[in-house]
Design a protein around this motif. Structure first.
Motif, PDB file in Angstrom:
ATOM      1  N   THR A  10     -24.171  -4.950  12.411  1.00 40.23           N
ATOM      2  CA  THR A  10     -24.193  -5.669  13.760  1.00 40.23           C
ATOM      3  C   THR A  10     -24.670  -4.405  14.592  1.00 40.23           C
ATOM      4  OG1 THR A  10     -22.040  -6.518  13.967  1.00 40.23           O
ATOM      5  CG2 THR A  10     -22.861  -5.685  16.006  1.00 40.23           C
ATOM      6  N   ASN A  11     -24.833  -3.434  14.308  1.00 35.63           N
ATOM      7  CA  ASN A  11     -25.543  -2.229  15.476  1.00 35.63           C
ATOM      8  C   ASN A  11     -26.813  -2.140  14.726  1.00 35.63           C
ATOM      9  OD1 ASN A  11     -23.568  -1.133  17.596  1.00 35.63           O
ATOM     10  ND2 ASN A  11     -22.716  -1.273  16.391  1.00 35.63           N
ATOM     11  N   GLY A  12     -26.778  -2.290  13.336  1.00 35.72           N
ATOM     12  CA  GLY A  12     -28.274  -2.010  12.890  1.00 35.72           C
ATOM     13  C   GLY A  12     -29.233  -2.897  12.960  1.00 35.72           C
ATOM     14  N   ARG A  13     -29.081  -4.351  12.789  1.00 33.25           N
ATOM     15  CA  ARG A  13     -29.341  -4.923  12.701  1.00 33.25           C
ATOM     16  C   ARG A  13     -30.265  -5.702  15.076  1.00 33.25           C
ATOM     17  NH1 ARG A  13     -26.626  -8.537  11.508  1.00 33.25           N
ATOM     18  NH2 ARG A  13     -25.066  -8.838  13.341  1.00 33.25           N
ATOM     19  N   GLU A  14     -29.906  -5.132  15.621  1.00 27.80           N
ATOM     20  CA  GLU A  14     -29.546  -4.970  17.194  1.00 27.80           C
ATOM     21  C   GLU A  14     -30.375  -4.150  16.935  1.00 27.80           C
ATOM     22  OE1 GLU A  14     -30.154  -6.403  20.993  1.00 27.80           O
ATOM     23  OE2 GLU A  14     -28.935  -7.421  18.721  1.00 27.80           O
ATOM     24  N   LEU A  15     -30.321  -3.514  16.401  1.00 32.79           N
ATOM     25  CA  LEU A  15     -31.188  -1.885  16.771  1.00 32.79           C
ATOM     26  C   LEU A  15     -33.348  -2.798  16.316  1.00 32.79           C
ATOM     27  CD1 LEU A  15     -32.238   0.911  17.559  1.00 32.79           C
ATOM     28  CD2 LEU A  15     -31.407   1.833  15.639  1.00 32.79           C
ATOM     29  N   VAL A  16     -32.596  -2.847  15.067  1.00 28.10           N
ATOM     30  CA  VAL A  16     -34.313  -3.682  14.469  1.00 28.10           C
ATOM     31  C   VAL A  16     -34.871  -4.573  15.230  1.00 28.10           C
ATOM     32  CG1 VAL A  16     -34.904  -4.664  12.529  1.00 28.10           C
ATOM     33  CG2 VAL A  16     -33.719  -2.719  12.316  1.00 28.10           C
ATOM     34  N   HIS A  17     -34.233  -5.531  15.973  1.00 26.17           N
ATOM     35  CA  HIS A  17     -34.699  -6.091  16.909  1.00 26.17           C
ATOM     36  C   HIS A  17     -35.300  -5.316  18.059  1.00 26.17           C
ATOM     37  CE1 HIS A  17     -33.471 -10.603  15.140  1.00 26.17           C
ATOM     38  NE2 HIS A  17     -32.451  -9.870  14.800  1.00 26.17           N
ATOM     39  N   ALA A 158      -2.792  -2.564  24.810  1.00 24.72           N
ATOM     40  CA  ALA A 158      -3.969  -1.321  25.300  1.00 24.72           C
ATOM     41  C   ALA A 158      -5.383  -1.869  26.075  1.00 24.72           C
ATOM     42  CB  ALA A 158      -4.797  -0.861  24.155  1.00 24.72           C
ATOM     43  N   ARG A 159      -5.940  -1.398  27.020  1.00 23.53           N
ATOM     44  CA  ARG A 159      -6.988  -1.598  27.387  1.00 23.53           C
ATOM     45  C   ARG A 159      -7.883  -1.203  26.898  1.00 23.53           C
ATOM     46  NH1 ARG A 159      -5.155  -4.833  32.142  1.00 23.53           N
ATOM     47  NH2 ARG A 159      -7.653  -3.886  33.159  1.00 23.53           N
ATOM     48  N   LEU A 160      -9.169  -1.478  26.514  1.00 24.28           N
ATOM     49  CA  LEU A 160     -10.725  -1.243  26.556  1.00 24.28           C
ATOM     50  C   LEU A 160     -11.552  -1.164  27.227  1.00 24.28           C
ATOM     51  CD1 LEU A 160     -10.390  -1.895  22.416  1.00 24.28           C
ATOM     52  CD2 LEU A 160      -9.149   0.536  23.591  1.00 24.28           C
ATOM     53  N   PRO A 161     -12.825  -0.439  26.804  1.00 25.76           N
ATOM     54  CA  PRO A 161     -14.083  -0.353  27.947  1.00 25.76           C
ATOM     55  C   PRO A 161     -15.205  -0.441  26.884  1.00 25.76           C
ATOM     56  CG  PRO A 161     -13.405   1.921  27.511  1.00 25.76           C
ATOM     57  CD  PRO A 161     -12.977   1.283  26.970  1.00 25.76           C
ATOM     58  N   PHE A 162     -14.439  -2.590  26.294  1.00 22.79           N
ATOM     59  CA  PHE A 162     -15.812  -2.757  25.188  1.00 22.79           C
ATOM     60  C   PHE A 162     -17.011  -2.845  25.345  1.00 22.79           C
ATOM     61  CE2 PHE A 162     -11.874  -5.483  25.397  1.00 22.79           C
ATOM     62  CZ  PHE A 162     -11.308  -5.135  24.035  1.00 22.79           C
ATOM     63  N   VAL A 163     -17.970  -1.913  24.905  1.00 24.67           N
ATOM     64  CA  VAL A 163     -19.392  -1.946  25.114  1.00 24.67           C
ATOM     65  C   VAL A 163     -20.301  -2.966  24.209  1.00 24.67           C
ATOM     66  CG1 VAL A 163     -19.614  -0.360  22.634  1.00 24.67           C
ATOM     67  CG2 VAL A 163     -20.940  -0.381  24.848  1.00 24.67           C
ATOM     68  N   ASP A 164     -21.945  -2.795  24.724  1.00 20.29           N
ATOM     69  CA  ASP A 164     -22.024  -3.960  24.171  1.00 20.29           C
ATOM     70  C   ASP A 164     -22.891  -3.838  22.934  1.00 20.29           C
ATOM     71  OD1 ASP A 164     -24.439  -6.051  24.588  1.00 20.29           O
ATOM     72  OD2 ASP A 164     -23.651  -7.568  25.479  1.00 20.29           O
ATOM     73  N   VAL A 165     -23.428  -4.225  21.753  1.00 22.48           N
ATOM     74  CA  VAL A 165     -24.017  -3.400  20.860  1.00 22.48           C
ATOM     75  C   VAL A 165     -26.121  -3.502  21.818  1.00 22.48           C
ATOM     76  CG1 VAL A 165     -22.927  -4.408  18.879  1.00 22.48           C
ATOM     77  CG2 VAL A 165     -24.815  -5.335  19.299  1.00 22.48           C
ATOM     78  N   ARG A 166     -26.051  -5.055  22.652  1.00 23.42           N
ATOM     79  CA  ARG A 166     -27.427  -4.145  23.021  1.00 23.42           C
ATOM     80  C   ARG A 166     -27.591  -2.990  23.680  1.00 23.42           C
ATOM     81  NH1 ARG A 166     -27.334 -10.019  26.137  1.00 23.42           N
ATOM     82  NH2 ARG A 166     -25.354  -9.229  26.862  1.00 23.42           N
ATOM     83  N   ASP A 167     -26.899  -2.864  24.463  1.00 23.19           N
ATOM     84  CA  ASP A 167     -26.341  -1.335  24.886  1.00 23.19           C
ATOM     85  C   ASP A 167     -26.734  -0.055  24.464  1.00 23.19           C
ATOM     86  OD1 ASP A 167     -27.069  -2.368  28.024  1.00 23.19           O
ATOM     87  OD2 ASP A 167     -24.247  -1.951  28.044  1.00 23.19           O
ATOM     88  N   ILE A 168     -25.902  -0.275  23.335  1.00 23.09           N
ATOM     89  CA  ILE A 168     -25.903   1.343  21.905  1.00 23.09           C
ATOM     90  C   ILE A 168     -27.366   1.542  21.466  1.00 23.09           C
ATOM     91  CG2 ILE A 168     -24.599   1.484  19.865  1.00 23.09           C
ATOM     92  CD1 ILE A 168     -22.365  -0.003  20.422  1.00 23.09           C
ATOM     93  N   ALA A 169     -27.727   0.263  21.049  1.00 21.80           N
ATOM     94  CA  ALA A 169     -29.601  -0.174  20.605  1.00 21.80           C
ATOM     95  C   ALA A 169     -31.000   0.575  21.498  1.00 21.80           C
ATOM     96  CB  ALA A 169     -30.171  -1.251  20.144  1.00 21.80           C
ATOM     97  N   ALA A 170     -30.137   0.290  22.041  1.00 17.38           N
ATOM     98  CA  ALA A 170     -31.299   0.891  23.912  1.00 17.38           C
ATOM     99  C   ALA A 170     -31.398   1.965  23.904  1.00 17.38           C
ATOM    100  CB  ALA A 170     -30.532   0.048  24.692  1.00 17.38           C
ATOM    101  N   VAL A 171     -29.858   2.602  24.105  1.00 21.26           N
ATOM    102  CA  VAL A 171     -29.550   4.184  24.360  1.00 21.26           C
ATOM    103  C   VAL A 171     -29.951   4.697  23.334  1.00 21.26           C
ATOM    104  CG1 VAL A 171     -27.729   5.969  23.963  1.00 21.26           C
ATOM    105  CG2 VAL A 171     -27.820   3.967  25.737  1.00 21.26           C
ATOM    106  N   THR A 172     -30.018   4.622  21.817  1.00 28.46           N
ATOM    107  CA  THR A 172     -30.219   5.100  20.466  1.00 28.46           C
ATOM    108  C   THR A 172     -31.849   5.259  20.415  1.00 28.46           C
ATOM    109  OG1 THR A 172     -28.204   3.897  19.184  1.00 28.46           O
ATOM    110  CG2 THR A 172     -30.256   4.753  17.913  1.00 28.46           C
ATOM    111  N   ILE A 173     -32.346   4.287  20.780  1.00 29.53           N
ATOM    112  CA  ILE A 173     -34.341   4.150  20.568  1.00 29.53           C
ATOM    113  C   ILE A 173     -34.182   5.357  21.556  1.00 29.53           C
ATOM    114  CG2 ILE A 173     -35.716   3.004  21.573  1.00 29.53           C
ATOM    115  CD1 ILE A 173     -34.594   0.210  20.949  1.00 29.53           C
TER     116      ILE A 173
END
Length: 284
Positions: A10-17, A158-173
């Protein structure tokens, strides 16, 4: 050159794109070449290998300046991750971003949190440039979590602040390509903590389909996962995490995405509208 491990996840694919879209040189490490079908047709090199195969890691690291290190649940996690770290050292890699967890804590009684914490410690102690990417649960998980429109999990209220993988990829880059990130640990969350019942309501509104949350006991969920073929090791980790989640209640919201990207995190409603057609297909 940036090496992305777990490139069909899920994360690796978005990061590559995102790297390809930005015109960055990227190499994807895959266990099998046919896994590349989920990646762009052009602009990405393919390396076939695994964390167990040191020779394949050395080949994949040639000419690489930065590495995205996927997290994984395995009894030999630290030994396998050490193979990646040492291959990166031999290749002269300057920066490694490890995909960790918002709950990472080497001293935690929750084994999943403890495993992530120990993995983080191992990388931080390697002497290599590193950054820890610690996201909450992904928005994109709901693309597969809702067969028939039912979210069936042992999460209670339980309440969670779900995060979008598009943001995870952008921060990683940013962390892999710009100075100033060495030694940082970024807690990545969405802007709002939601219960799974609230998630179901948002998905229903965005898709025009009926989504519901069905709370299930940890014991029943364990039995279901084992019947589906999940390993006992993985099931035990996941059940422990849900039990920790149920005890904890609401998880904290962080603003590291805004600090790194200079804009707010993608909220869950935007995710639901952006992916409405794909989400709706689970309902039929």
């Amino acid at each position: 050159m940036i090496l992305v491990t777990g490139a069909n996840g899920t994360n690796g694919r978005e990061l590559v794109h995102q790297l390809v879209a930005a015109g960055r040189p990227v190499r994807a490490l895959l266990r099998k070449r046919d896994k590349a079908r989920t990646l762009p047709d052009h602009g990405v090199e393919i390396a076939v290998g695994s964390f167990e195969d040191v020779a394949s890691l050395d080949a994949a690291m040639k000419g690489v300046q930065a590495v995205f290190l996927i997290s994984f649940e395995h009894p030999d996690q630290l030994a396998l991750q050490a193979n990646v770290i040492e291959a990166a050292r031999r290749a002269g890699v300057r920066m490694i971003a490890r995909l960790s967890s918002s709950s990472a804590d080497p001293g935690s009684t929750d084994p999943l949190s403890a495993n992530h914490g120990k993995g983080d410690q191992q990388l931080a102690g390697s002497g290599l440039g590193h950054v820890l990417i610690r996201p909450q649960w992904f928005n994109q998980n709901f693309l597969t979590y809702c067969p028939g429109g039912v979210i069936r999990l042992p999460a209670a209220g339980a309440r969670l602040p779900f995060v979008d993988v598009r943001d995870i990829a952008a921060v990683t880059i940013k962390a892999l390509t710009e100075p100033g990130h060495h030694g940082k640990a970024y807690g990545l969350t969405g802007p709002e903590a939601l219960s799974h019942a609230e998630v179901a309501a948002i998905l229903s509104e965005a898709t025009g389909k009926r989504f519901v949350y069905e709370d299930v006991s940890p014991e029943a969920y364990r039995r279901e996962l084992l019947v589906q073929g999940a390993s006992a090791f993985y099931v035990d980790l996941l059940i422990s995490l849900f039990e920790h989640m149920r005890r904890r209640g609401t998880a904290a919201v962080h603003d590291d995405i805004k600090k790194v990207l200079g804009r707010p995190a993608i909220d869950f409603r935007r995710f639901a509208h952006d992916y409405a057609a794909e989400l709706a297909r689970q309902v039929g």
